[in-house]
Motif scaffolding. Structure first.
Motif, PDB file in Angstrom:
ATOM      1  N   ARG A 152       0.830  -1.201   0.000  1.00  9.92           N
ATOM      2  CA  ARG A 152       0.000   0.000   0.000  1.00  9.92           C
ATOM      3  C   ARG A 152       0.873   1.263   0.000  1.00  9.92           C
ATOM      4  O   ARG A 152       0.588   2.216  -0.707  1.00  9.92           O
ATOM      5  N   ASP A 153       1.957   1.242   0.775  1.00  8.48           N
ATOM      6  CA  ASP A 153       2.861   2.400   0.813  1.00  8.48           C
ATOM      7  C   ASP A 153       3.522   2.628  -0.547  1.00  8.48           C
ATOM      8  O   ASP A 153       3.660   3.770  -0.994  1.00  8.48           O
ATOM      9  N   LEU A 154       3.942   1.539  -1.194  1.00  4.83           N
ATOM     10  CA  LEU A 154       4.552   1.658  -2.520  1.00  4.83           C
ATOM     11  C   LEU A 154       3.538   2.218  -3.521  1.00  4.83           C
ATOM     12  O   LEU A 154       3.862   3.077  -4.342  1.00  4.83           O
ATOM     13  N   LEU A 155       2.324   1.722  -3.438  1.00  6.60           N
ATOM     14  CA  LEU A 155       1.280   2.190  -4.348  1.00  6.60           C
ATOM     15  C   LEU A 155       0.937   3.652  -4.070  1.00  6.60           C
ATOM     16  O   LEU A 155       0.669   4.420  -5.000  1.00  6.60           O
ATOM     17  N   ALA A 156       0.971   4.044  -2.798  1.00 11.62           N
ATOM     18  CA  ALA A 156       0.711   5.449  -2.447  1.00 11.62           C
ATOM     19  C   ALA A 156       1.746   6.355  -3.109  1.00 11.62           C
ATOM     20  O   ALA A 156       1.406   7.415  -3.643  1.00 11.62           O
ATOM     21  N   SER A 158      -8.086   2.786  -7.375  1.00 12.89           N
ATOM     22  CA  SER A 158      -8.975   1.670  -7.056  1.00 12.89           C
ATOM     23  C   SER A 158      -8.207   0.568  -6.326  1.00 12.89           C
ATOM     24  O   SER A 158      -8.666   0.045  -5.308  1.00 12.89           O
ATOM     25  N   LYS A 159      -7.023   0.233  -6.836  1.00 12.36           N
ATOM     26  CA  LYS A 159      -6.198  -0.801  -6.209  1.00 12.36           C
ATOM     27  C   LYS A 159      -5.779  -0.357  -4.809  1.00 12.36           C
ATOM     28  O   LYS A 159      -5.793  -1.151  -3.863  1.00 12.36           O
ATOM     29  N   PHE A 160      -5.416   0.903  -4.682  1.00 14.84           N
ATOM     30  CA  PHE A 160      -5.019   1.448  -3.385  1.00 14.84           C
ATOM     31  C   PHE A 160      -6.168   1.335  -2.391  1.00 14.84           C
ATOM     32  O   PHE A 160      -5.990   0.909  -1.245  1.00 14.84           O
ATOM     33  N   ASN A 161      -7.376   1.686  -2.827  1.00 12.99           N
ATOM     34  CA  ASN A 161      -8.546   1.606  -1.948  1.00 12.99           C
ATOM     35  C   ASN A 161      -8.862   0.162  -1.577  1.00 12.99           C
ATOM     36  O   ASN A 161      -9.250  -0.118  -0.445  1.00 12.99           O
TER      37      ASN A 161
END
Length: 105
Positions: A11-15, A93-96
């Motif tokens: 999630r942090d990487l995606l953020a 969407s993936k992050f959520n």
């Protein structure tokens, strides 16, 4: 707990990627606005020349070519902006989804 940490890292990487994608979209949006403004100025000048006499036909022809190029540039930027916006929507969407999954763990 192990699964929770890996989801958190993902999630942090995606953020971070979301921030980059947002910045990229903002840059493209700004470039598109500049290209659109430039095109409007050129179209106005072209129309002014059209109103003038035939002695400016060479200048008008050169400007017509530049108008075609400016239109093409704007179209490319518009397409890139649409792609960046779509990419951003998928990433958000993936992050959520990851956020929701993390909360349930």
């Amino acid at each position: 707990k192990m699964g929770n940490e890996s989801v958190s890292t993902e999630r942090d990487l995606l953020a971070d990627k979301l921030v980059d994608a947002n910045a990229e979209r903002d840059v493209l949006s700004h470039k598109l606005a500049e290209a659109t403004a430039k095109l409007a100025v050129m179209e106005s000048k072209f129309n002014d020349l059209k109103m003038g006499n035939e002695s400016v036909s060479t200048e008008r022809d050169l400007l017509a070519d530049k108008l075609v190029d400016a239109n093409a540039e704007r179209d490319v930027l518009s397409h890139k902006l649409a792609e960046a916006t779509a990419k951003l929507a998928v990433m958000e969407s993936k992050f959520n989804d990851l956020k929701m999954g993390n909360e349930s763990v």
